[in-house]
Design a protein around this motif. Structure first.
Motif, PDB file in Angstrom:
ATOM      1  N   MET A 176       0.920  -1.224   0.095  1.00  0.00           N
ATOM      2  CA  MET A 176      -0.063   0.079  -0.074  1.00  0.00           C
ATOM      3  C   MET A 176       0.714   1.172  -0.020  1.00  0.00           C
ATOM      4  SD  MET A 176      -2.779   0.855   3.065  1.00  0.00           S
ATOM      5  CE  MET A 176      -3.670   2.458   2.871  1.00  0.00           C
ATOM      6  N   THR A 177       0.544   2.207  -0.897  1.00  0.00           N
ATOM      7  CA  THR A 177       1.273   3.600  -0.737  1.00  0.00           C
ATOM      8  C   THR A 177       0.110   4.681  -0.889  1.00  0.00           C
ATOM      9  OG1 THR A 177       1.309   3.714  -3.269  1.00  0.00           O
ATOM     10  CG2 THR A 177       3.024   2.440  -1.955  1.00  0.00           C
ATOM     11  N   TRP A 178       0.726   5.945  -0.244  1.00  0.00           N
ATOM     12  CA  TRP A 178      -0.149   7.126  -0.441  1.00  0.00           C
ATOM     13  C   TRP A 178       0.804   8.328  -0.429  1.00  0.00           C
ATOM     14  CZ3 TRP A 178       0.158   4.049   3.968  1.00  0.00           C
ATOM     15  CH2 TRP A 178       0.495   4.580   5.154  1.00  0.00           C
ATOM     16  N   THR A 179       0.519   9.134  -1.340  1.00  0.00           N
ATOM     17  CA  THR A 179       1.181  10.360  -1.703  1.00  0.00           C
ATOM     18  C   THR A 179       0.306  11.201  -2.098  1.00  0.00           C
ATOM     19  OG1 THR A 179       2.962  10.689  -3.204  1.00  0.00           O
ATOM     20  CG2 THR A 179       1.474   9.348  -4.116  1.00  0.00           C
ATOM     21  N   GLY A 180       0.968  12.136  -2.797  1.00  0.00           N
ATOM     22  CA  GLY A 180       0.167  13.626  -3.228  1.00  0.00           C
ATOM     23  C   GLY A 180      -0.160  14.380  -2.115  1.00  0.00           C
ATOM     24  N   GLU A 181      -1.460  15.092  -1.913  1.00  0.00           N
ATOM     25  CA  GLU A 181      -1.658  15.793  -1.128  1.00  0.00           C
ATOM     26  C   GLU A 181      -2.441  15.055   0.162  1.00  0.00           C
ATOM     27  OE1 GLU A 181      -5.089  19.501  -0.590  1.00  0.00           O
ATOM     28  OE2 GLU A 181      -4.114  19.251  -2.703  1.00  0.00           O
ATOM     29  N   LEU A 182      -1.064  15.008   1.126  1.00  0.00           N
ATOM     30  CA  LEU A 182      -1.485  14.404   2.284  1.00  0.00           C
ATOM     31  C   LEU A 182      -2.039  15.391   3.481  1.00  0.00           C
ATOM     32  CD1 LEU A 182       1.895  12.870   2.643  1.00  0.00           C
ATOM     33  CD2 LEU A 182      -0.050  11.760   1.712  1.00  0.00           C
ATOM     34  N   ALA A 183      -2.822  14.826   4.513  1.00  0.00           N
ATOM     35  CA  ALA A 183      -3.479  15.481   5.257  1.00  0.00           C
ATOM     36  C   ALA A 183      -2.652  16.440   6.166  1.00  0.00           C
ATOM     37  CB  ALA A 183      -4.283  14.577   6.016  1.00  0.00           C
ATOM     38  N   GLY A 184      -2.919  17.447   6.578  1.00  0.00           N
ATOM     39  CA  GLY A 184      -1.970  18.261   7.547  1.00  0.00           C
ATOM     40  C   GLY A 184      -2.784  18.733   8.902  1.00  0.00           C
ATOM     41  N   ALA A 185      -2.284  19.800   9.214  1.00  0.00           N
ATOM     42  CA  ALA A 185      -2.827  20.221  10.675  1.00  0.00           C
ATOM     43  C   ALA A 185      -4.269  21.100  10.508  1.00  0.00           C
ATOM     44  CB  ALA A 185      -1.672  21.243  11.226  1.00  0.00           C
ATOM     45  N   TYR A 186      -4.289  21.355   9.272  1.00  0.00           N
ATOM     46  CA  TYR A 186      -5.602  22.254   8.972  1.00  0.00           C
ATOM     47  C   TYR A 186      -6.625  21.476   8.043  1.00  0.00           C
ATOM     48  CZ  TYR A 186      -2.664  25.827  11.125  1.00  0.00           C
ATOM     49  OH  TYR A 186      -1.922  26.353  12.124  1.00  0.00           O
ATOM     50  N   SER A 187      -6.139  20.226   7.811  1.00  0.00           N
ATOM     51  CA  SER A 187      -7.407  19.500   7.109  1.00  0.00           C
ATOM     52  C   SER A 187      -7.952  18.367   7.726  1.00  0.00           C
ATOM     53  CB  SER A 187      -6.570  18.905   5.596  1.00  0.00           C
ATOM     54  OG  SER A 187      -5.440  18.156   6.086  1.00  0.00           O
ATOM     55  N   GLU A 188      -8.793  17.923   7.080  1.00  0.00           N
ATOM     56  CA  GLU A 188      -9.484  16.855   7.867  1.00  0.00           C
ATOM     57  C   GLU A 188      -8.821  15.680   7.901  1.00  0.00           C
ATOM     58  OE1 GLU A 188     -14.159  14.643   7.433  1.00  0.00           O
ATOM     59  OE2 GLU A 188     -13.252  15.939   5.916  1.00  0.00           O
ATOM     60  N   PRO A 189      -8.421  14.933   9.185  1.00  0.00           N
ATOM     61  CA  PRO A 189      -7.945  13.949   9.507  1.00  0.00           C
ATOM     62  C   PRO A 189      -8.635  12.744   9.248  1.00  0.00           C
ATOM     63  CG  PRO A 189      -8.632  14.798  11.530  1.00  0.00           C
ATOM     64  CD  PRO A 189      -8.854  15.846  10.281  1.00  0.00           C
ATOM     65  N   ILE A 190      -8.094  11.613   8.811  1.00  0.00           N
ATOM     66  CA  ILE A 190      -8.710  10.338   8.563  1.00  0.00           C
ATOM     67  C   ILE A 190      -9.128   9.783   9.869  1.00  0.00           C
ATOM     68  CG2 ILE A 190      -6.399   8.899   8.598  1.00  0.00           C
ATOM     69  CD1 ILE A 190      -7.568   7.274   6.375  1.00  0.00           C
ATOM     70  N   SER A 191     -10.330   9.111   9.820  1.00  0.00           N
ATOM     71  CA  SER A 191     -10.860   8.329  11.046  1.00  0.00           C
ATOM     72  C   SER A 191     -11.286   6.747  10.760  1.00  0.00           C
ATOM     73  CB  SER A 191     -11.852   9.065  11.783  1.00  0.00           C
ATOM     74  OG  SER A 191     -12.976   8.908  10.818  1.00  0.00           O
ATOM     75  N   LEU A 192     -11.421   6.508   9.407  1.00  0.00           N
ATOM     76  CA  LEU A 192     -11.949   5.183   9.082  1.00  0.00           C
ATOM     77  C   LEU A 192     -11.254   4.756   7.824  1.00  0.00           C
ATOM     78  CD1 LEU A 192     -13.713   2.950  10.525  1.00  0.00           C
ATOM     79  CD2 LEU A 192     -15.428   3.706   8.681  1.00  0.00           C
ATOM     80  N   PHE A 193     -10.458   3.546   7.633  1.00  0.00           N
ATOM     81  CA  PHE A 193     -10.199   3.156   6.430  1.00  0.00           C
ATOM     82  C   PHE A 193     -11.094   1.897   6.238  1.00  0.00           C
ATOM     83  CE2 PHE A 193      -7.449   0.824   3.420  1.00  0.00           C
ATOM     84  CZ  PHE A 193      -7.097   1.845   2.611  1.00  0.00           C
ATOM     85  N   VAL A 194     -11.585   1.935   4.865  1.00  0.00           N
ATOM     86  CA  VAL A 194     -12.739   0.808   4.854  1.00  0.00           C
ATOM     87  C   VAL A 194     -12.014  -0.180   3.636  1.00  0.00           C
ATOM     88  CG1 VAL A 194     -14.941   0.385   3.794  1.00  0.00           C
ATOM     89  CG2 VAL A 194     -14.602   2.220   5.210  1.00  0.00           C
ATOM     90  N   VAL A 195     -12.194  -1.413   3.895  1.00  0.00           N
ATOM     91  CA  VAL A 195     -11.566  -2.601   2.930  1.00  0.00           C
ATOM     92  C   VAL A 195     -12.665  -3.468   2.663  1.00  0.00           C
ATOM     93  CG1 VAL A 195     -10.046  -4.483   3.169  1.00  0.00           C
ATOM     94  CG2 VAL A 195      -9.388  -2.215   4.114  1.00  0.00           C
ATOM     95  N   GLN A 196     -12.565  -3.946   1.434  1.00  0.00           N
ATOM     96  CA  GLN A 196     -13.652  -4.917   0.967  1.00  0.00           C
ATOM     97  C   GLN A 196     -12.823  -6.124   0.613  1.00  0.00           C
ATOM     98  OE1 GLN A 196     -15.950  -4.285  -2.545  1.00  0.00           O
ATOM     99  NE2 GLN A 196     -17.924  -5.070  -1.493  1.00  0.00           N
ATOM    100  N   LEU A 197     -13.267  -7.225   1.049  1.00  0.00           N
ATOM    101  CA  LEU A 197     -12.022  -8.478   0.420  1.00  0.00           C
ATOM    102  C   LEU A 197     -12.841  -9.037  -0.838  1.00  0.00           C
ATOM    103  CD1 LEU A 197     -11.287  -9.952   3.981  1.00  0.00           C
ATOM    104  CD2 LEU A 197      -9.877  -8.479   2.489  1.00  0.00           C
ATOM    105  N   ALA A 198     -14.035  -9.077  -0.795  1.00  0.00           N
ATOM    106  CA  ALA A 198     -14.567  -9.679  -2.128  1.00  0.00           C
ATOM    107  C   ALA A 198     -15.923  -8.562  -2.658  1.00  0.00           C
ATOM    108  CB  ALA A 198     -15.180 -11.097  -1.858  1.00  0.00           C
ATOM    109  N   SER A 199     -16.228  -8.595  -3.676  1.00  0.00           N
ATOM    110  CA  SER A 199     -16.949  -7.890  -4.260  1.00  0.00           C
ATOM    111  C   SER A 199     -18.590  -7.804  -3.966  1.00  0.00           C
ATOM    112  CB  SER A 199     -16.837  -7.716  -5.788  1.00  0.00           C
ATOM    113  OG  SER A 199     -17.254  -8.854  -6.580  1.00  0.00           O
ATOM    114  N   ASN A 200     -18.741  -9.069  -3.242  1.00  0.00           N
ATOM    115  CA  ASN A 200     -20.141  -9.482  -3.054  1.00  0.00           C
ATOM    116  C   ASN A 200     -20.068  -9.697  -1.545  1.00  0.00           C
ATOM    117  OD1 ASN A 200     -18.514 -11.727  -3.431  1.00  0.00           O
ATOM    118  ND2 ASN A 200     -20.516 -13.190  -4.296  1.00  0.00           N
TER     119      ASN A 200
END
Length: 258
Positions: A176-200
């Motif tokens: 997993m990688t994440w890049t680009g415009e990352l969250a900072g002190a004045y932006s909305e912080p992440i609270s939930l990462f959602v994962v789906q293992l199978a499409s159904n």
């Protein structure tokens, strides 16, 4: 490990059939959101709901806690669905613990692993690229650029998506990688990462924080995720993982799951 498992909602077409008989879909991506998708005030923290007497008055979507989200809401948060459909041997959401581990950083980029551990008493399998999305602490669905791509090994996206058998206690990982415009002190912080293992299948919500928590070179699992609304997030295919990858410098051999 605390997880949010959405109950299966009647009427949603999420029931896994006994055998799908279908090859996984090709990995996909979604681009940067349009300005119209973001809406006005998307980067401003909403005003707190008013207090009447001694009671807090709920004021809509932003007041709904992550822990109260059901299957429908978690599906809406997904930026991409999983590529493989479930079969009778697939790991179900209640069979696994899913976590995110920050591993390393370079200029403007973060590297990590998505862990999936079989915590049940039966053998099961995972396959292909997981679906994923995120929600912010202000209640916003993150509209980041999402790609089902291994940006660490750059494995051919056309390669076969092999089913990974997991005996009780075993785990699979996805780079997993994440890049680009990352969250900072004045932006909305992440609270939930959602994962789906199978499409159904119903998605799994993983409570996460942006803060770096822990001693030493590696933060605790599910912390240090500075993913923001306009980041670029890439997740590779699930693979068997009998040991911690060598690129995770300084990381313990025990992922601490289960």
């Amino acid at each position: 490990m605390r997880r949010i498992l959405a109950g299966l909602t009647a009427g949603l077409l999420l029931t896994a059939c006994s055998q799908t008989g279908y090859a996984p879909a090709a990995p996909s991506s979604v681009p940067e959101p349009l300005e119209s998708e973001l809406g006005r005030g998307w980067d401003e923290e909403p005003e707190p709901p008013p207090i009447v007497g001694q009671e807090l008055v709920s004021s809509g979507e932003h007041a709904q806690p992550d822990s109260s989200l059901g299957t429908k809401e978690l599906l809406d948060i997904l930026r991409l669905p999983a590529t493989a459909a479930a079969s009778n041997s697939s790991c179900k959401p209640q069979d696994v613990d899913v976590s995110v581990q920050y591993a390393d950083a370079a200029t403007g980029s973060r590297y990590g692993l998505l862990w999936v551990q079989n915590t049940s008493d039966r053998d099961c399998t995972v396959q292909g690229y997981p679906g994923f999305g995120a929600r912010g602490a202000w209640g916003s669905k993150f509209l980041f650029i999402a790609e089902q791509l291994d940006a660490i090994t750059y494995e051919d996206p056309a390669a076969e998506q092999v089913a990974v058998p997991l005996a009780p206690g075993q785990f699979a990982t996805a780079n997993m990688t994440w890049t680009g415009e990352l969250a900072g002190a004045y932006s909305e912080p992440i609270s939930l990462f959602v994962v789906q293992l199978a499409s159904n299948q119903a998605p799994i919500g993983i409570p996460v924080i942006q803060d770096f928590v822990g001693d030493g070179s590696q933060p605790q699992i599910n912390s240090a995720l500075d993913i923001g609304m306009l980041s670029t997030v890439r997740v590779g295919p699930l693979q068997s993982s009998e040991s911690v990858p060598s690129w995770m410098t300084g990381y313990s051999e025990d992922p601490g799951l289960g």
